[in-house]
Write a protein that holds these residues in place. Structure first.
Motif, PDB file in Angstrom:
ATOM      1  N   PRO A 230       0.806  -1.235   0.000  1.00  8.66           N
ATOM      2  CA  PRO A 230       0.000   0.000   0.000  1.00  8.66           C
ATOM      3  C   PRO A 230       0.832   1.275   0.000  1.00  8.66           C
ATOM      4  O   PRO A 230       0.373   2.314  -0.488  1.00  8.66           O
ATOM      5  CB  PRO A 230      -0.804  -0.112   1.300  1.00  8.66           C
ATOM      6  CG  PRO A 230      -0.850  -1.562   1.610  1.00  8.66           C
ATOM      7  CD  PRO A 230       0.464  -2.103   1.134  1.00  8.66           C
TER       8      PRO A 230
ATOM      9  N   SER B 275       2.370   1.632  -4.072  1.00 10.07           N
ATOM     10  CA  SER B 275       1.596   1.275  -5.259  1.00 10.07           C
ATOM     11  C   SER B 275       0.406   2.216  -5.391  1.00 10.07           C
ATOM     12  O   SER B 275       0.089   2.976  -4.480  1.00 10.07           O
ATOM     13  CB  SER B 275       1.112  -0.174  -5.170  1.00 10.07           C
ATOM     14  OG  SER B 275       0.235  -0.334  -4.075  1.00 10.07           O
ATOM     15  N   GLY B 276      -0.260   2.134  -6.523  1.00 11.83           N
ATOM     16  CA  GLY B 276      -1.435   2.976  -6.755  1.00 11.83           C
ATOM     17  C   GLY B 276      -1.121   4.149  -7.651  1.00 11.83           C
ATOM     18  O   GLY B 276       0.015   4.363  -8.091  1.00 11.83           O
TER      19      GLY B 276
ATOM     20  N   TYR C 203      -1.075   9.028   0.289  1.00 13.56           N
ATOM     21  CA  TYR C 203      -1.176   7.678   0.834  1.00 13.56           C
ATOM     22  C   TYR C 203      -2.427   7.480   1.679  1.00 13.56           C
ATOM     23  O   TYR C 203      -3.047   6.418   1.660  1.00 13.56           O
ATOM     24  CB  TYR C 203       0.071   7.373   1.674  1.00 13.56           C
ATOM     25  CG  TYR C 203      -0.037   6.111   2.506  1.00 13.56           C
ATOM     26  CD1 TYR C 203       0.091   4.856   1.917  1.00 13.56           C
ATOM     27  CD2 TYR C 203      -0.279   6.182   3.877  1.00 13.56           C
ATOM     28  CE1 TYR C 203      -0.008   3.699   2.673  1.00 13.56           C
ATOM     29  CE2 TYR C 203      -0.379   5.027   4.643  1.00 13.56           C
ATOM     30  CZ  TYR C 203      -0.250   3.789   4.042  1.00 13.56           C
ATOM     31  OH  TYR C 203      -0.355   2.647   4.797  1.00 13.56           O
TER      32      TYR C 203
ATOM     33  N   HIS D 162      -7.015   1.138  -3.389  1.00 15.24           N
ATOM     34  CA  HIS D 162      -5.940   1.519  -2.483  1.00 15.24           C
ATOM     35  C   HIS D 162      -6.475   1.602  -1.060  1.00 15.24           C
ATOM     36  O   HIS D 162      -7.430   2.315  -0.778  1.00 15.24           O
ATOM     37  CB  HIS D 162      -5.348   2.880  -2.873  1.00 15.24           C
ATOM     38  CG  HIS D 162      -4.393   3.414  -1.837  1.00 15.24           C
ATOM     39  ND1 HIS D 162      -3.189   2.805  -1.571  1.00 15.24           N
ATOM     40  CD2 HIS D 162      -4.496   4.465  -0.988  1.00 15.24           C
ATOM     41  CE1 HIS D 162      -2.572   3.473  -0.613  1.00 15.24           C
ATOM     42  NE2 HIS D 162      -3.350   4.481  -0.236  1.00 15.24           N
TER      43      HIS D 162
END
Length: 247
Positions: free
Chosen positions: A149, A152-153, A173, A195
């Motif tokens: 987490p 990524s995204g 985030y 996410h």
């Protein structure tokens, strides 16, 4: 089967994923061998491969002597998995189910649940975790891997500065979101991703009384870094997170 955005997505791209996965460097040379090694001795154990896709994990586990059930929300992927298992004369039970509703599967049925790179796709993560807990035997184990987490995204990725130097940028985030992205430019449509923060994942597992056994952000060895530049970058940024939870 309960349909939602995830099931619709993977039925749309299932056949393309099966073809793409055959030569996927991340999966075949990093994620999969690491996962199989983590699980360890599986002889005669009952294992549920949740989100089994085209069934490569299921086949590997069955070859090692496990009693394997493979479940995926994509009927197209399940058909491919059945065909490949039949070609090897492997006795694997495959079912089409949404991970949040594992109907007709008894309580306390499995020694191990494997969830490789699928929890970040689930629309109903709470329901999925609840079902995993229900079907695991007492002291059974869940081996789960997800996109990390933190790295990524849509708000994270490699960039270049004005001098051409590469750096990894992370923004936003703490804002859980749903986003669509093509796994590869050759895919005809996008996959749905979600996410969530590390806290989101951990609180769901802890709420369902899971006990954290192990947590890993693996680094590729020298031989693996020579396979592709993408794997080599994993020595700098952990794109994948591995967890082991006990009931």
């Amino acid at each position: 089967m309960k349909e939602d955005s995830s099931t619709i997505c993977w039925n749309n791209i299932g056949e393309e994923w099966a073809k793409f996965s055959e030569n996927n460097d991340y999966r075949n040379y990093f994620i999969m061998p690491y996962t199989i090694n983590l699980i360890g001795d599986i002889g005669n154990k009952k294992i549920l491969d949740l989100g089994c896709g085209e069934g490569e994990y299921s086949r590997k586990l069955a070859r090692k002597g496990a009693d394997v059930t493979g479940i995926d929300c994509s009927y197209k992927l399940i058909e491919i998995a059945k065909t490949k298992s039949k070609e090897e004369n492997l006795n694997i039970n495959y079912l089409v189910r949404n991970s949040c509703n594992l109907e007709n599967i008894k309580d306390n049925a499995y020694d191990i649940v494997l969830s490789s790179m699928m929890l970040m796709d689930c629309e109903d993560l709470k329901g999925t975790v609840s079902e995993i807990y229900r079907i695991l035997k007492p002291k059974g184990r869940l081996f789960a891997s997800i996109l990390h987490p933190c790295f990524s995204g849509q708000a994270a990725g490699w960039n270049k500065d004005d001098c051409g130097n590469q750096f990894f940028k992370i923004t936003d985030y703490f804002n859980p979101k749903i986003y669509k992205a093509k796994i590869n430019n050759e895919f005809s449509s996008s996959a749905v991703f979600r996410h969530r923060t590390l806290e989101d994942y951990f609180k769901i597992f802890l709420k369902h009384k899971f006990i954290l056994v192990d947590y890993n952000e693996p680094v590729p060895d020298k031989k693996q870094t020579e396979i592709s530049y993408r794997i080599a970058r994993l020595a700098q940024i952990p794109l994948f997170l591995f967890m082991e939870w006990a009931k």
